[in-house]
Write a protein that holds these residues in place. Structure first.
Motif, PDB file in Angstrom:
ATOM      1  N   ASN A  68      93.206 -56.120  70.977  1.00  0.00           N
ATOM      2  CA  ASN A  68      92.432 -57.332  70.725  1.00  0.00           C
ATOM      3  C   ASN A  68      93.138 -58.271  69.769  1.00  0.00           C
ATOM      4  O   ASN A  68      92.528 -59.197  69.248  1.00  0.00           O
ATOM      5  CB  ASN A  68      91.050 -56.973  70.148  1.00  0.00           C
ATOM      6  N   SER A  69      94.415 -57.999  69.513  1.00  0.00           N
ATOM      7  CA  SER A  69      95.281 -58.802  68.656  1.00  0.00           C
ATOM      8  C   SER A  69      95.051 -58.481  67.190  1.00  0.00           C
ATOM      9  O   SER A  69      94.111 -57.795  66.817  1.00  0.00           O
ATOM     10  CB  SER A  69      95.086 -60.317  68.891  1.00  0.00           C
ATOM     11  N   CYS A  70      95.952 -59.014  66.352  1.00  0.00           N
ATOM     12  CA  CYS A  70      95.883 -58.772  64.911  1.00  0.00           C
ATOM     13  C   CYS A  70      94.874 -59.722  64.284  1.00  0.00           C
ATOM     14  O   CYS A  70      95.217 -60.809  63.843  1.00  0.00           O
ATOM     15  CB  CYS A  70      97.258 -58.962  64.267  1.00  0.00           C
ATOM     16  N   SER A  71      93.642 -59.305  64.256  1.00  0.00           N
ATOM     17  CA  SER A  71      92.605 -60.135  63.656  1.00  0.00           C
ATOM     18  C   SER A  71      92.744 -60.123  62.153  1.00  0.00           C
ATOM     19  O   SER A  71      93.063 -59.100  61.546  1.00  0.00           O
ATOM     20  CB  SER A  71      91.228 -59.601  64.043  1.00  0.00           C
ATOM     21  N   LEU A  72      92.513 -61.273  61.542  1.00  0.00           N
ATOM     22  CA  LEU A  72      92.578 -61.367  60.097  1.00  0.00           C
ATOM     23  C   LEU A  72      91.289 -60.889  59.441  1.00  0.00           C
ATOM     24  O   LEU A  72      91.202 -60.782  58.231  1.00  0.00           O
ATOM     25  CB  LEU A  72      92.858 -62.820  59.679  1.00  0.00           C
ATOM     26  N   SER A  88     100.735 -51.376  51.407  1.00  0.00           N
ATOM     27  CA  SER A  88     100.088 -51.079  52.692  1.00  0.00           C
ATOM     28  C   SER A  88      98.841 -51.933  52.893  1.00  0.00           C
ATOM     29  O   SER A  88      98.552 -52.364  54.019  1.00  0.00           O
ATOM     30  CB  SER A  88      99.739 -49.592  52.787  1.00  0.00           C
ATOM     31  N   VAL A  89      98.103 -52.204  51.830  1.00  0.00           N
ATOM     32  CA  VAL A  89      96.924 -53.071  51.940  1.00  0.00           C
ATOM     33  C   VAL A  89      97.323 -54.460  52.424  1.00  0.00           C
ATOM     34  O   VAL A  89      96.623 -55.081  53.228  1.00  0.00           O
ATOM     35  CB  VAL A  89      96.205 -53.164  50.571  1.00  0.00           C
ATOM     36  N   CYS A  90      98.483 -54.940  51.948  1.00  0.00           N
ATOM     37  CA  CYS A  90      98.937 -56.288  52.297  1.00  0.00           C
ATOM     38  C   CYS A  90      99.632 -56.356  53.656  1.00  0.00           C
ATOM     39  O   CYS A  90      99.556 -57.377  54.336  1.00  0.00           O
ATOM     40  CB  CYS A  90      99.899 -56.795  51.215  1.00  0.00           C
ATOM     41  N   ILE A  91     100.306 -55.292  54.050  1.00  0.00           N
ATOM     42  CA  ILE A  91     101.142 -55.311  55.256  1.00  0.00           C
ATOM     43  C   ILE A  91     100.436 -54.749  56.486  1.00  0.00           C
ATOM     44  O   ILE A  91     100.630 -55.229  57.607  1.00  0.00           O
ATOM     45  CB  ILE A  91     102.443 -54.518  55.007  1.00  0.00           C
ATOM     46  N   ALA A  92      99.609 -53.728  56.301  1.00  0.00           N
ATOM     47  CA  ALA A  92      99.004 -53.029  57.446  1.00  0.00           C
ATOM     48  C   ALA A  92      98.304 -53.950  58.434  1.00  0.00           C
ATOM     49  O   ALA A  92      98.486 -53.799  59.652  1.00  0.00           O
ATOM     50  CB  ALA A  92      98.036 -51.950  56.944  1.00  0.00           C
ATOM     51  N   PRO A  93      97.514 -54.932  57.982  1.00  0.00           N
ATOM     52  CA  PRO A  93      96.836 -55.796  58.963  1.00  0.00           C
ATOM     53  C   PRO A  93      97.789 -56.612  59.832  1.00  0.00           C
ATOM     54  O   PRO A  93      97.404 -57.050  60.916  1.00  0.00           O
ATOM     55  CB  PRO A  93      95.982 -56.728  58.070  1.00  0.00           C
TER      56      PRO A  93
END
Length: 238
Positions: A140-144, A128-133
């Motif tokens: 506002n879009s998927c900000s990194l 989940s830590v790796c995929i959730a973002p």
């Protein structure tokens, strides 16, 4: 890509977490966007996983729908497990059918990987830590970058992985076949074992804009930040 990851991922330590070669990721994305058949057997599963995350991150409006972003985060605040499952299912009913189909495949793969966490070190939390973002994005879009809702997003995705059989149905783990079964990444391979759905094609068109890769150990791991590529996911429901 999901079929390939379902086959190789459960036995790969750090799948979705370990960084992949940036050049290899860029080349694979170019191959996929060309429309030609791609032999994933010659690719690293870490590269395929990174390109998949990039694909998910660039789905317009987010696979979970940015309009429902706050409601998805609120699922984690529900009282007990049964209430969380019910709340998640109600939100799934509000998503376009193609989003739900893709989520079924995705969480089926994540669950299969989590079931082998003793060897791949990827528990539901680590996944989940790796995929959730990449899959839970606001308007506002998927900000990194880091954000205040990161912990809630991770908690929600962890819950969805751990309870995906209740939420999506127990057959999602076999939609892409067994993890030891060889996979064909042709256009129709992803649905050969799918449960009965509406008999009509659905298409997701994704525009890549300044796409980058990331994992939970680095702030950013770039693909070509200037590339503006597109890809098409076609799911034929038979």
């Amino acid at each position: 890509m999901l079929c390939f990851i379902n086959q190789k991922g459960p036995f790969t330590e750090g799948i979705f977490r370990k960084s992949a070669n940036m050049k290899s990721c860029r080349i694979l994305k170019e191959k996929l966007n060309s429309g030609d058949k791609v032999n994933l057997d010659s690719e690293s599963v870490l590269v395929v996983a990174s390109v998949l995350k990039d694909f998910l991150r660039n789905i317009p409006g987010s696979i979970f729908s940015s309009d429902l972003y706050d409601k998805w985060l609120a699922v984690a605040d529900q009282g007990n497990e049964e209430e969380k499952v019910t709340a998640a299912q109600r939100l799934l009913d509000q998503l376009p059918r193609v989003n739900v189909v893709l989520l079924q495949y995705l969480f089926g793969v994540l669950y299969n990987i989590e079931q082998h966490s003793s060897s791949n070190q990827m528990t539901a939390y680590n996944l989940s830590v790796c995929i959730a973002p990449s899959i839970l994005c606001s308007s506002n879009s998927c900000s990194l970058g880091l954000e205040s809702n990161f912990i809630k997003k991770v908690s929600l995705v962890q819950f969805l992985i751990e309870n995906c059989l209740k939420i999506f149905g127990e057959d999602i783990t076999s939609l892409l076949g067994e993890s030891s079964t060889s996979c064909d990444n042709s256009e129709n391979a992803a649905v050969t074992a799918q449960q009965p759905l509406e008999s009509k094609p659905v298409t997701v068109i994704v525009i890549y804009k300044k796409a980058q890769l990331q994992d939970n150990t680095k702030t950013s791991s770039g693909m070509d930040p200037h590339s503006h590529l597109s890809t098409v996911l076609k799911v034929t429901e038979d």
